[in-house]
Design a protein around this motif. Structure first.
Motif, short mmCIF file in Angstrom:
data_model
loop_
_atom_site.label_atom_id
_atom_site.label_comp_id
_atom_site.label_asym_id
_atom_site.label_seq_id
_atom_site.Cartn_x
_atom_site.Cartn_y
_atom_site.Cartn_z
N GLY A 171 0.79 -1.22 0.00
CA GLY A 171 0.00 0.00 0.00
C GLY A 171 0.82 1.27 0.00
N ALA A 172 2.14 1.13 0.08
CA ALA A 172 3.00 2.31 0.04
C ALA A 172 2.97 2.94 -1.34
CB ALA A 172 4.43 1.92 0.42
N THR A 173 3.48 4.16 -1.43
CA THR A 173 3.46 4.90 -2.70
C THR A 173 4.87 4.98 -3.28
OG1 THR A 173 1.59 6.26 -1.99
CG2 THR A 173 2.92 7.10 -3.80
N LEU A 174 4.97 4.66 -4.57
CA LEU A 174 6.21 4.82 -5.31
C LEU A 174 6.07 6.00 -6.25
CD1 LEU A 174 6.99 1.09 -6.22
CD2 LEU A 174 8.06 2.47 -4.42
N GLU A 175 7.15 6.75 -6.42
CA GLU A 175 7.13 7.94 -7.26
C GLU A 175 8.31 7.94 -8.22
OE1 GLU A 175 7.21 11.27 -4.70
OE2 GLU A 175 5.24 10.88 -3.79
N SER A 176 8.07 8.43 -9.43
CA SER A 176 9.14 8.63 -10.42
C SER A 176 9.99 7.38 -10.58
CB SER A 176 10.02 9.82 -10.03
OG SER A 176 9.25 11.00 -9.88
N VAL A 177 9.34 6.28 -10.91
CA VAL A 177 10.02 4.99 -11.04
C VAL A 177 10.49 4.80 -12.48
CG1 VAL A 177 9.75 2.48 -10.92
CG2 VAL A 177 8.72 3.95 -9.17
N ALA A 234 -2.63 -1.54 -15.51
CA ALA A 234 -1.45 -1.11 -16.26
C ALA A 234 -0.69 -0.04 -15.49
CB ALA A 234 -1.86 -0.59 -17.62
N LEU A 235 0.61 -0.01 -15.72
CA LEU A 235 1.48 0.99 -15.11
C LEU A 235 1.15 2.37 -15.64
CD1 LEU A 235 4.07 1.08 -13.24
CD2 LEU A 235 5.38 1.15 -15.36
N ASN A 236 1.24 3.37 -14.77
CA ASN A 236 1.01 4.76 -15.16
C ASN A 236 2.25 5.28 -15.87
OD1 ASN A 236 0.21 7.42 -15.40
ND2 ASN A 236 0.67 7.92 -13.27
N THR A 237 2.32 5.04 -17.18
CA THR A 237 3.52 5.37 -17.95
C THR A 237 3.51 6.83 -18.39
OG1 THR A 237 3.68 3.10 -18.76
CG2 THR A 237 4.86 4.79 -20.00
N ILE A 238 4.60 7.53 -18.06
CA ILE A 238 4.76 8.92 -18.49
C ILE A 238 5.55 8.98 -19.79
CG2 ILE A 238 5.79 11.14 -17.89
CD1 ILE A 238 5.29 10.49 -14.96
N HIS A 239 6.57 8.15 -19.91
CA HIS A 239 7.41 8.15 -21.11
C HIS A 239 7.95 6.75 -21.32
CE1 HIS A 239 10.08 9.63 -24.24
NE2 HIS A 239 11.10 9.06 -23.63
N ARG A 240 8.03 6.35 -22.60
CA ARG A 240 8.55 5.02 -22.93
C ARG A 240 9.55 5.14 -24.07
NH1 ARG A 240 5.18 -0.46 -24.18
NH2 ARG A 240 4.08 0.35 -22.36
N VAL A 298 11.73 2.68 -26.65
CA VAL A 298 11.89 1.32 -27.16
C VAL A 298 13.10 1.30 -28.09
CG1 VAL A 298 10.83 -0.58 -28.44
CG2 VAL A 298 9.41 0.91 -27.02
N ARG A 299 14.08 0.49 -27.73
CA ARG A 299 15.29 0.35 -28.55
C ARG A 299 15.46 -1.11 -28.94
NH1 ARG A 299 19.39 3.95 -24.74
NH2 ARG A 299 18.04 5.81 -24.57
N ASP A 300 16.52 -1.37 -29.72
CA ASP A 300 16.76 -2.74 -30.15
C ASP A 300 17.05 -3.68 -28.99
OD1 ASP A 300 16.39 -2.00 -32.76
OD2 ASP A 300 18.53 -1.74 -33.19
N ASP A 301 17.73 -3.15 -27.96
CA ASP A 301 18.18 -4.03 -26.88
C ASP A 301 17.49 -3.82 -25.55
OD1 ASP A 301 19.25 -1.53 -26.38
OD2 ASP A 301 21.11 -2.32 -25.52
N ARG A 302 16.57 -2.86 -25.48
CA ARG A 302 15.92 -2.59 -24.20
C ARG A 302 14.65 -1.78 -24.35
NH1 ARG A 302 20.26 0.14 -20.86
NH2 ARG A 302 21.58 -1.07 -22.27
N ILE A 303 13.86 -1.81 -23.29
CA ILE A 303 12.70 -0.93 -23.15
C ILE A 303 12.86 -0.20 -21.83
CG2 ILE A 303 10.20 -0.81 -22.88
CD1 ILE A 303 9.95 -3.26 -24.63
N THR A 304 12.86 1.11 -21.87
CA THR A 304 12.97 1.92 -20.67
C THR A 304 11.69 2.72 -20.49
OG1 THR A 304 15.37 2.11 -20.97
CG2 THR A 304 14.33 3.66 -19.48
N VAL A 305 11.13 2.63 -19.29
CA VAL A 305 9.84 3.27 -19.00
C VAL A 305 9.98 4.15 -17.78
CG1 VAL A 305 7.47 2.86 -18.25
CG2 VAL A 305 8.45 1.48 -20.08
N PHE A 306 9.39 5.35 -17.84
CA PHE A 306 9.31 6.26 -16.71
C PHE A 306 7.86 6.30 -16.26
CE2 PHE A 306 12.80 7.39 -19.43
CZ PHE A 306 13.84 7.68 -18.56
#
Length: 227
Positions: A128-134, A161-167, A169-177
């Motif tokens: 139940g804790a809150t995470l920010e800017s993950v 679904a995750l609250n995605t701010i920015h995503r 997508v590259r050949d070797d990874r996916i980075t999500v904010f």
């Protein structure tokens, strides 16, 4: 101006490390189980040691001083370390387009198949804790290619679904904010198995941007893709 700075830097380097007229360096690099490599009259050189090669040594047998840069790259082996939960629990699962769970190691994924990946992220131990800017960094295994623009649908009974701010997508990874959330949230994406073989499955990493001690990592594994 840039040229002037470069000339000044070169002059400073010559003053510190000697002129070009000094005796040429003679460097020998060796690794366990590999033949020695002799490097002469070389500004830069890379010495690669294969997996399991062990100790690598570099000896300067010349009169000049040398500069050495060491860089190590690789993916952790399956079983080399366990998942970590320092405030965040992370898990990765694969599903077929029909929603059936897939074991990445049993060869049930075949070349050409489309698979749906789910990255589960939640606060731990207090859900139940809150995470920010993950930030979630999903390093992709060779043989699996993300499908640009193809979103994996939410499974029946699955977490929100995750609250995605920015995503990215590259050949070797996916980075999500991601923005603020509590409880379990899931990042979903579609990918295609493009090559058959057995590939290292790198760990998924998640952490808060402004509280670096809040992190979580899913354990590495193997991805086996059949013909």
């Amino acid at each position: 101006l840039d040229n002037a700075v470069a000339v000044a830097a070169a002059a400073a380097a010559l003053e510190r490390w000697g002129s070009a007229s000094e005796a040429a360096p003679s460097v020998v690099a060796s690794a366990d189980g590999a033949a020695d490599v002799v490097l002469t009259n070389t500004l830069f050189a890379a010495v690669e040691a294969g997996a399991g090669a062990g100790k690598v040594s570099i000896q300067n047998r010349g009169a000049s001083r040398i500069l050495v840069e060491r860089r190590v790259e690789g993916a952790p082996q399956a079983g080399s370390f366990a998942a970590t939960t320092n405030g965040i629990a992370v898990a990765r699962r694969y599903f077929s387009p029909d929603g059936e769970p897939l074991d990445p190691e049993d060869g049930s994924i075949r070349r050409g198949d489309t698979v749906f990946a789910e990255i589960s992220v939640m606060p731990f131990p207090d859900a139940g804790a809150t995470l920010e800017s993950v930030v979630i960094d999903e390093l992709l295994p060779a043989g699996l290619e993300p499908q640009i623009g193809a979103e994996a649908p939410q499974r029946k009974g699955g977490a929100p679904a995750l609250n995605t701010i920015h995503r990215e997508v590259r050949d070797d990874r996916i980075t999500v904010f991601a923005g603020e959330f509590s409880g379990e949230r899931v990042l979903r994406y579609a990918a295609q198995a493009v090559s058959d073989g057995s590939f290292a499955l790198p760990p998924v990493q998640a952490g808060e941007m402004y509280r670096p001690g809040i992190t979580g990592t899913a354990a590495p594994g193997r991805l086996v893709i059949s013909e």
